[in-house]
Design an enzyme around this catalytic site. Sequence first.
Site, PDB file in Angstrom:
ATOM      1  N   LYS A 247       4.829 -10.043   9.079  1.00  0.00           N
ATOM      2  CA  LYS A 247       4.349  -8.963   9.952  1.00  0.00           C
ATOM      3  C   LYS A 247       2.817  -9.021  10.035  1.00  0.00           C
ATOM      4  O   LYS A 247       2.232  -8.836  11.093  1.00  0.00           O
ATOM      5  CB  LYS A 247       4.826  -7.629   9.370  1.00  0.00           C
ATOM      6  CG  LYS A 247       4.101  -6.397   9.833  1.00  0.00           C
ATOM      7  CD  LYS A 247       4.553  -6.006  11.200  1.00  0.00           C
ATOM      8  CE  LYS A 247       4.101  -4.644  11.642  1.00  0.00           C
ATOM      9  NZ  LYS A 247       2.710  -4.314  11.402  1.00  0.00           N
TER      10      LYS A 247
ATOM     11  N   GLY B 118      10.739  -2.852   5.604  1.00  0.00           N
ATOM     12  CA  GLY B 118       9.968  -4.105   5.559  1.00  0.00           C
ATOM     13  C   GLY B 118       9.591  -4.444   4.123  1.00  0.00           C
ATOM     14  O   GLY B 118       9.785  -5.577   3.664  1.00  0.00           O
ATOM     15  N   HIS B 119       9.068  -3.442   3.410  1.00  0.00           N
ATOM     16  CA  HIS B 119       8.728  -3.656   1.997  1.00  0.00           C
ATOM     17  C   HIS B 119       9.996  -3.960   1.189  1.00  0.00           C
ATOM     18  O   HIS B 119      10.004  -4.860   0.343  1.00  0.00           O
ATOM     19  CB  HIS B 119       8.081  -2.399   1.403  1.00  0.00           C
ATOM     20  CG  HIS B 119       6.813  -1.966   2.089  1.00  0.00           C
ATOM     21  ND1 HIS B 119       6.735  -0.813   2.814  1.00  0.00           N
ATOM     22  CD2 HIS B 119       5.591  -2.535   2.145  1.00  0.00           C
ATOM     23  CE1 HIS B 119       5.500  -0.671   3.290  1.00  0.00           C
ATOM     24  NE2 HIS B 119       4.785  -1.704   2.900  1.00  0.00           N
TER      25      HIS B 119
ATOM     26  N   MET C  29       0.848  -1.206   0.000  1.00  0.00           N
ATOM     27  CA  MET C  29       0.000   0.000   0.000  1.00  0.00           C
ATOM     28  C   MET C  29       0.880   1.251   0.000  1.00  0.00           C
ATOM     29  O   MET C  29       0.411   2.343   0.359  1.00  0.00           O
ATOM     30  CB  MET C  29      -0.931  -0.016   1.200  1.00  0.00           C
ATOM     31  CG  MET C  29      -1.920  -1.187   1.137  1.00  0.00           C
ATOM     32  SD  MET C  29      -3.441  -0.897   2.023  1.00  0.00           S
ATOM     33  CE  MET C  29      -2.826  -0.675   3.674  1.00  0.00           C
ATOM     34  N   GLY C  30       2.154   1.103  -0.379  1.00  0.00           N
ATOM     35  CA  GLY C  30       3.028   2.272  -0.466  1.00  0.00           C
ATOM     36  C   GLY C  30       3.540   2.718   0.887  1.00  0.00           C
ATOM     37  O   GLY C  30       3.510   1.947   1.852  1.00  0.00           O
TER      38      GLY C  30
ATOM     39  N   GLY D 217       4.716 -10.336   3.871  1.00  0.00           N
ATOM     40  CA  GLY D 217       5.461 -10.303   5.127  1.00  0.00           C
ATOM     41  C   GLY D 217       4.732 -11.046   6.234  1.00  0.00           C
ATOM     42  O   GLY D 217       3.506 -11.005   6.321  1.00  0.00           O
TER      43      GLY D 217
ATOM     44  N   HIS E  63       8.966   1.174   3.227  1.00  0.00           N
ATOM     45  CA  HIS E  63      10.015   1.202   4.257  1.00  0.00           C
ATOM     46  C   HIS E  63      10.854  -0.069   4.130  1.00  0.00           C
ATOM     47  O   HIS E  63      10.669  -0.848   3.173  1.00  0.00           O
ATOM     48  CB  HIS E  63       9.391   1.342   5.649  1.00  0.00           C
ATOM     49  CG  HIS E  63       8.279   0.360   5.935  1.00  0.00           C
ATOM     50  ND1 HIS E  63       8.480  -1.016   5.910  1.00  0.00           N
ATOM     51  CD2 HIS E  63       6.973   0.537   6.218  1.00  0.00           C
ATOM     52  CE1 HIS E  63       7.338  -1.624   6.202  1.00  0.00           C
ATOM     53  NE2 HIS E  63       6.401  -0.708   6.367  1.00  0.00           N
TER      54      HIS E  63
ATOM     55  N   SER F 253       6.521  -0.412  10.555  1.00  0.00           N
ATOM     56  CA  SER F 253       5.181  -0.259   9.989  1.00  0.00           C
ATOM     57  C   SER F 253       5.019   1.158   9.477  1.00  0.00           C
ATOM     58  O   SER F 253       5.598   2.104  10.034  1.00  0.00           O
ATOM     59  CB  SER F 253       4.132  -0.524  11.080  1.00  0.00           C
ATOM     60  OG  SER F 253       2.885   0.009  10.685  1.00  0.00           O
TER      61      SER F 253
HETATM   62  P1  AMP Z   1       1.398  -2.910   3.465  1.00  0.00           P
HETATM   63  O1  AMP Z   1       1.982  -1.877   2.553  1.00  0.00           O
HETATM   64  O2  AMP Z   1       1.377  -2.509   4.893  1.00  0.00           O
HETATM   65  O3  AMP Z   1       0.085  -3.461   2.973  1.00  0.00           O
HETATM   66  O4  AMP Z   1       2.411  -4.134   3.423  1.00  0.00           O
HETATM   67  C1  AMP Z   1       2.783  -4.725   2.205  1.00  0.00           C
HETATM   68  C2  AMP Z   1       3.548  -5.990   2.498  1.00  0.00           C
HETATM   69  O5  AMP Z   1       4.709  -5.668   3.256  1.00  0.00           O
HETATM   70  C3  AMP Z   1       2.735  -6.987   3.342  1.00  0.00           C
HETATM   71  O6  AMP Z   1       2.975  -8.302   2.836  1.00  0.00           O
HETATM   72  C4  AMP Z   1       3.307  -6.797   4.712  1.00  0.00           C
HETATM   73  O7  AMP Z   1       3.206  -7.943   5.530  1.00  0.00           O
HETATM   74  C5  AMP Z   1       4.762  -6.490   4.395  1.00  0.00           C
HETATM   75  N1  AMP Z   1       5.399  -5.806   5.517  1.00  0.00           N
HETATM   76  C6  AMP Z   1       4.995  -4.652   6.106  1.00  0.00           C
HETATM   77  N2  AMP Z   1       5.802  -4.364   7.150  1.00  0.00           N
HETATM   78  C7  AMP Z   1       6.720  -5.351   7.226  1.00  0.00           C
HETATM   79  C8  AMP Z   1       7.806  -5.644   8.106  1.00  0.00           C
HETATM   80  N3  AMP Z   1       8.127  -4.842   9.126  1.00  0.00           N
HETATM   81  N4  AMP Z   1       8.521  -6.776   7.893  1.00  0.00           N
HETATM   82  C9  AMP Z   1       8.203  -7.607   6.864  1.00  0.00           C
HETATM   83  N5  AMP Z   1       7.194  -7.391   6.001  1.00  0.00           N
HETATM   84  C10 AMP Z   1       6.454  -6.286   6.180  1.00  0.00           C
END
Ligand code: AMP
Length: 284
Positions: free
Chosen positions: A152, A36-37, A30-31, A150, A34, A188
């Site tokens: 997460k 994690g992404h 979702m942009g 992730g 960071h 996050s």
């Molecule tokens: P989001 O942009 O929050 O929807 O996350 C996109 C992807 O990045 C999802 O598969 C999340 O689980 C992963 N993600 C977000 N934060 C982390 C993190 N700290 N460590 C590993 N993967 C992450």
Amino acid sequence: MEQLSSIEAWRNYANDQRAFGHAVALVPTMGALHDGHASLFRAARASGDVVIATIFVNPRQFGSAADLKSYPRTPHEDAVVAKENGVDCLVEPSLEEMWPDYPNSTSTTVSVHGIGDSLEGADRPGHFDGVASVVAKLFAVTGPCHAYFGEKDFQQLAVVRQMVRDLALPVEIIGCPIVRDPDGLAISSRNGQLSANGREQALAISRALRAVDAPATPSTLRRRMREVLEDAHVQTAYVEIVQPTTFVVAHDGDEGEFRALIAGIVEGVRLIDNAPVTLSSREA
Ligand code: AMP
């Protein structure tokens, strides 16, 4: 790095790559990218696949309009992070193409019952319907691929795996480890909404998960986690231990590898984290 926004161009790109004999990796986000992404992009890259990353802030998975509105958006920085971490094609589809009827409801919804009903699903009604529906569409456009998620969002990963199994989607799901800041906080996009004090308080969440690294019964492990969180005055939505694929809640007497999950609320920000735990029917 290629940058696309239309579904047609994105579908053609993936089809062309497969026609050239390349495997395709998909990393949905979702942009507000960071580390994690970035770790997902690098894992996808390391596999040798052509890496497609998507950025779409999916309104169907947000409970409130205010939460959706306050979700961070950093498109220029995101393109840099994607490029530097090995993304070949960054797709930012429009709301009009993803959900043509929005803000009216979309007729088609993918629901994963059981796994998607508890914890995040119980606290955020409709959340996993929104997630499963958008991920199904991302898979439908991309076609056969390896998709990186992730740990997460551990329950989300389980929901997506179940959906792929139930619908025989031509996608292999790869779960990647949680990336943390040096102080232990799981990274996050929402962490930026915390004050310095809030961040300090939020560290109790990862501390609680580290406090349950020795085998014990689920009641003992839940109590230990709660004690750490209560000491730091962290409000919790849940502190739970579940079987990692079915999300069935652990009971005393269960043994083996399970998952501890916490949702804490700090300064109004919902923070989730999780860790593997080993259950024993005898106390440590
Ligand atoms: P989001 O942009 O929050 O929807 O996350 C996109 C992807 O990045 C999802 O598969 C999340 O689980 C992963 N993600 C977000 N934060 C982390 C993190 N700290 N460590 C590993 N993967 C992450």
